[in-house]
Design a protein around this motif. Structure first.
Motif, PDB file in Angstrom:
ATOM      1  N   VAL A 149     -20.811 -40.652 -15.147  1.00  0.00           N
ATOM      2  CA  VAL A 149     -21.005 -39.585 -16.134  1.00  0.00           C
ATOM      3  C   VAL A 149     -21.017 -40.196 -17.533  1.00  0.00           C
ATOM      4  N   ILE A 150     -22.100 -39.948 -18.257  1.00  0.00           N
ATOM      5  CA  ILE A 150     -22.212 -40.495 -19.613  1.00  0.00           C
ATOM      6  C   ILE A 150     -22.080 -39.418 -20.693  1.00  0.00           C
ATOM      7  N   ARG A 151     -22.071 -38.143 -20.263  1.00  0.00           N
ATOM      8  CA  ARG A 151     -21.923 -37.054 -21.235  1.00  0.00           C
ATOM      9  C   ARG A 151     -21.661 -35.762 -20.473  1.00  0.00           C
ATOM     10  N   VAL A 152     -20.788 -34.922 -21.012  1.00  0.00           N
ATOM     11  CA  VAL A 152     -20.500 -33.613 -20.409  1.00  0.00           C
ATOM     12  C   VAL A 152     -20.592 -32.549 -21.492  1.00  0.00           C
ATOM     13  N   ASP A 153     -21.269 -31.448 -21.204  1.00  0.00           N
ATOM     14  CA  ASP A 153     -21.282 -30.321 -22.123  1.00  0.00           C
ATOM     15  C   ASP A 153     -21.704 -29.062 -21.390  1.00  0.00           C
ATOM     16  N   ARG A 154     -20.947 -27.990 -21.627  1.00  0.00           N
ATOM     17  CA  ARG A 154     -21.265 -26.646 -21.133  1.00  0.00           C
ATOM     18  C   ARG A 154     -21.491 -26.599 -19.623  1.00  0.00           C
ATOM     19  N   GLY A 155     -20.591 -27.224 -18.880  1.00  0.00           N
ATOM     20  CA  GLY A 155     -20.671 -27.136 -17.430  1.00  0.00           C
ATOM     21  C   GLY A 155     -21.709 -28.027 -16.792  1.00  0.00           C
ATOM     22  N   GLN A 156     -22.368 -28.848 -17.588  1.00  0.00           N
ATOM     23  CA  GLN A 156     -23.341 -29.780 -17.044  1.00  0.00           C
ATOM     24  C   GLN A 156     -23.047 -31.180 -17.567  1.00  0.00           C
ATOM     25  N   CYS A 157     -23.639 -32.173 -16.925  1.00  0.00           N
ATOM     26  CA  CYS A 157     -23.394 -33.543 -17.367  1.00  0.00           C
ATOM     27  C   CYS A 157     -24.626 -34.405 -17.157  1.00  0.00           C
ATOM     28  N   ASP A 158     -24.734 -35.446 -17.970  1.00  0.00           N
ATOM     29  CA  ASP A 158     -25.750 -36.474 -17.783  1.00  0.00           C
ATOM     30  C   ASP A 158     -25.108 -37.593 -16.980  1.00  0.00           C
ATOM     31  N   VAL A 159     -25.799 -38.034 -15.942  1.00  0.00           N
ATOM     32  CA  VAL A 159     -25.253 -39.042 -15.037  1.00  0.00           C
ATOM     33  C   VAL A 159     -26.214 -40.222 -14.947  1.00  0.00           C
ATOM     34  N   ALA A 160     -25.709 -41.425 -15.179  1.00  0.00           N
ATOM     35  CA  ALA A 160     -26.512 -42.639 -15.016  1.00  0.00           C
ATOM     36  C   ALA A 160     -26.509 -43.021 -13.541  1.00  0.00           C
ATOM     37  N   THR A 161     -27.673 -43.026 -12.905  1.00  0.00           N
ATOM     38  CA  THR A 161     -27.809 -43.395 -11.503  1.00  0.00           C
ATOM     39  C   THR A 161     -28.734 -44.606 -11.394  1.00  0.00           C
ATOM     40  N   ALA A 162     -28.883 -45.112 -10.184  1.00  0.00           N
ATOM     41  CA  ALA A 162     -29.772 -46.261  -9.960  1.00  0.00           C
ATOM     42  C   ALA A 162     -31.219 -45.925 -10.303  1.00  0.00           C
ATOM     43  N   ASP A 163     -31.580 -44.643 -10.284  1.00  0.00           N
ATOM     44  CA  ASP A 163     -32.951 -44.221 -10.586  1.00  0.00           C
ATOM     45  C   ASP A 163     -33.103 -43.692 -12.001  1.00  0.00           C
ATOM     46  N   GLY A 164     -32.084 -43.890 -12.837  1.00  0.00           N
ATOM     47  CA  GLY A 164     -32.147 -43.409 -14.211  1.00  0.00           C
ATOM     48  C   GLY A 164     -31.153 -42.289 -14.467  1.00  0.00           C
ATOM     49  N   VAL A 165     -31.198 -41.725 -15.657  1.00  0.00           N
ATOM     50  CA  VAL A 165     -30.259 -40.669 -16.046  1.00  0.00           C
ATOM     51  C   VAL A 165     -30.768 -39.323 -15.558  1.00  0.00           C
ATOM     52  N   ILE A 166     -29.880 -38.583 -14.889  1.00  0.00           N
ATOM     53  CA  ILE A 166     -30.226 -37.248 -14.396  1.00  0.00           C
ATOM     54  C   ILE A 166     -29.273 -36.221 -14.993  1.00  0.00           C
ATOM     55  N   ARG A 167     -29.701 -34.967 -14.948  1.00  0.00           N
ATOM     56  CA  ARG A 167     -28.868 -33.845 -15.394  1.00  0.00           C
ATOM     57  C   ARG A 167     -28.305 -33.161 -14.159  1.00  0.00           C
ATOM     58  N   ALA A 168     -26.993 -32.914 -14.155  1.00  0.00           N
ATOM     59  CA  ALA A 168     -26.364 -32.314 -12.986  1.00  0.00           C
ATOM     60  C   ALA A 168     -25.380 -31.234 -13.409  1.00  0.00           C
ATOM     61  N   ASP A 169     -25.181 -30.266 -12.525  1.00  0.00           N
ATOM     62  CA  ASP A 169     -24.264 -29.159 -12.749  1.00  0.00           C
ATOM     63  C   ASP A 169     -22.914 -29.504 -12.137  1.00  0.00           C
ATOM     64  N   THR A 170     -21.825 -29.134 -12.822  1.00  0.00           N
ATOM     65  CA  THR A 170     -20.485 -29.468 -12.340  1.00  0.00           C
ATOM     66  C   THR A 170     -19.765 -28.284 -11.704  1.00  0.00           C
ATOM     67  N   ALA A 171     -20.489 -27.213 -11.394  1.00  0.00           N
ATOM     68  CA  ALA A 171     -19.853 -25.983 -10.920  1.00  0.00           C
ATOM     69  C   ALA A 171     -18.996 -26.189  -9.670  1.00  0.00           C
ATOM     70  N   PHE A 172     -19.403 -27.097  -8.784  1.00  0.00           N
ATOM     71  CA  PHE A 172     -18.667 -27.290  -7.535  1.00  0.00           C
ATOM     72  C   PHE A 172     -17.368 -28.063  -7.732  1.00  0.00           C
ATOM     73  N   VAL A 173     -17.211 -28.755  -8.843  1.00  0.00           N
ATOM     74  CA  VAL A 173     -16.001 -29.555  -9.072  1.00  0.00           C
ATOM     75  C   VAL A 173     -15.366 -29.197 -10.413  1.00  0.00           C
ATOM     76  N   THR A 174     -15.347 -27.935 -10.747  1.00  0.00           N
ATOM     77  CA  THR A 174     -14.730 -27.474 -11.986  1.00  0.00           C
ATOM     78  C   THR A 174     -13.635 -26.476 -11.649  1.00  0.00           C
ATOM     79  N   PRO A 175     -12.432 -26.973 -11.292  1.00  0.00           N
ATOM     80  CA  PRO A 175     -11.322 -26.087 -10.953  1.00  0.00           C
ATOM     81  C   PRO A 175     -10.680 -25.521 -12.212  1.00  0.00           C
ATOM     82  N   HIS A 176      -9.676 -24.655 -12.010  1.00  0.00           N
ATOM     83  CA  HIS A 176      -8.981 -24.078 -13.160  1.00  0.00           C
ATOM     84  C   HIS A 176      -8.117 -25.124 -13.869  1.00  0.00           C
ATOM     85  N   ASP A 177      -7.718 -26.168 -13.173  1.00  0.00           N
ATOM     86  CA  ASP A 177      -6.900 -27.221 -13.759  1.00  0.00           C
ATOM     87  C   ASP A 177      -7.767 -28.098 -14.661  1.00  0.00           C
TER      88      ASP A 177
END
Length: 370
Positions: free
Chosen positions: A44-72
């Motif tokens: 993860v290279i950046r997080v904002d508003r429930g989404q993040c930019d992720v550096a992968t082997a195929d380049g930077v992608i945009r991904a949603d964090t809804a599945f791993v955003t608990p109340h904690d």
């Protein structure tokens, strides 16, 4: 030569596009179960508003964090995390993040006393302190306590060193900070002239560093100097107090040309402690060394007979400012822990009752003598 901050990658990893971001055999082993599920590894290279930019082997992608955003708030995805991302889809989702090696955490400003994770998997915590204004050693100690507690190695960078033209004065300022930062490298650096940048680059090469400090400390300018290009926005500081506006509004992870990665953070107005007792102990290691010679094991270093810490203050070996700062940070940390730990609250109440009983007994004894 590979820095000791990262394990040496195996031959299979040498050509991986993720190696510059810190990918190594240990991370590959952690990711193996997700790889078997067909998920994609990334950092993860950046997080904002429930989404993040992720550096992968195929380049930077945009991904949603809804599945791993608990109340904690301590378990949300943050900059520096290694994550497992869906191979395709619109949107693509982060399905998990790998166990963190280190985490830089502060308490939030909310009345619920929650912790806020600022950066994950960090090897060096770089505390930027501007020489354009008077040094606030207490604030430096506060940052260092959090840095030590995170598991990272702190480094203090006295930025804007070109504003202190006299070498003797600069050396005195460095010495002042070194006294308040035992075991921590203290570097005088100027992004304008390049002074000290080569030493800092060598320290950070091969690992992950998080850049911390107040607005106006010159973090974005320092980041640009380390990156060799103007990536981060820079704004002028106010002449009256040396403070600046937030030029960095999110935490960004950037690969350094000399090796390693840098996480730049917004200027921090507040740096509340978060369960950082061991970090405070490391910042004030000399006080703990003196305390080992106190007559009583539970000496509070206030007025007890045979207190080696107070004796060190009286002799001039320990600056009184250091002791006051130590007490302040311990009290703050105790309040934070007490709000989140019922056991500690009970221990504090028992301690209050014991001290109250001792105080009443002492008063009765005095009355008896009168």
């Amino acid at each position: 030569m590979t820095s000791s901050a990262f394990p040496s990658p195996s031959a299979s990893l040498v050509l991986s596009p993720l190696v510059p971001y810190g990918w190594d055999d240990a991370w590959a082993d952690e990711f193996a179960p997700y790889d078997a599920q067909g998920l994609v590894a990334g950092r993860v290279i950046r997080v904002d508003r429930g989404q993040c930019d992720v550096a992968t082997a195929d380049g930077v992608i945009r991904a949603d964090t809804a599945f791993v955003t608990p109340h904690d708030p301590m378990r949300v995805v943050c900059t520096g995390d290694w994550v497992a991302v869906e191979p395709a889809g619109t949107p693509r989702y982060v399905r998990a993040y790998l166990p963190r090696r280190t985490a830089f955490v502060r308490s939030t400003s909310s009345k619920r006393s929650e912790g806020q994770i600022l950066a994950a998997n960090v090897d060096h915590a770089v505390v930027a302190v501007s020489l354009a204004v008077e040094l606030d050693l207490g604030r430096v100690e506060r940052f260092l306590a959090l840095a030590w507690e995170s598991g990272a190695q702190p480094v203090v960078v006295l930025s804007k060193a070109d504003l202190v033209p006299e070498a003797a004065t600069l050396a005195h300022l460095v010495q002042d900070v070194e006294t308040s930062a035992p075991g921590v490298p203290v570097l005088a650096v100027s992004s304008a002239t390049g002074e000290g940048l080569d030493v800092l680059e060598a320290v950070l090469a091969g690992g992950t560093a998080v850049l911390l400090g107040q607005s106006g400390a010159g973090k974005s300018t320092l980041a640009n100097a380390l990156l060799g290009e103007d990536v981060m926005d820079v704004r002028a500081t106010r002449d009256m107090d040396g403070k600046g506006r937030h030029t960095t509004t999110t935490r960004n992870l950037l690969a350094l040309p000399g090796g390693g990665v840098l996480i730049d953070t917004p200027g921090l107005r507040g740096v509340g402690l978060w369960d950082a007792e061991s970090g405070v102990g490391q910042v004030f290691s000399e006080i703990q060394e003196f305390a080992a010679d106190c007559r009583f094991q539970d000496c509070a270093h206030v007025a007890e007979p045979g207190c080696a810490v107070l004796a060190a203050v009286d002799s001039g070996e320990l600056p009184e400012r250091r002791l006051e700062s130590y007490r302040k940070l311990l009290r703050e940390n105790q309040r934070i822990v007490a709000k989140t730990d019922a056991r500690v609250r009970a221990e504090i109440r028992r301690d209050w009752k014991r001290k109250g009983a001792e105080g009443r007994a002492a008063m009765e004894a005095k009355r008896g003598r009168w």
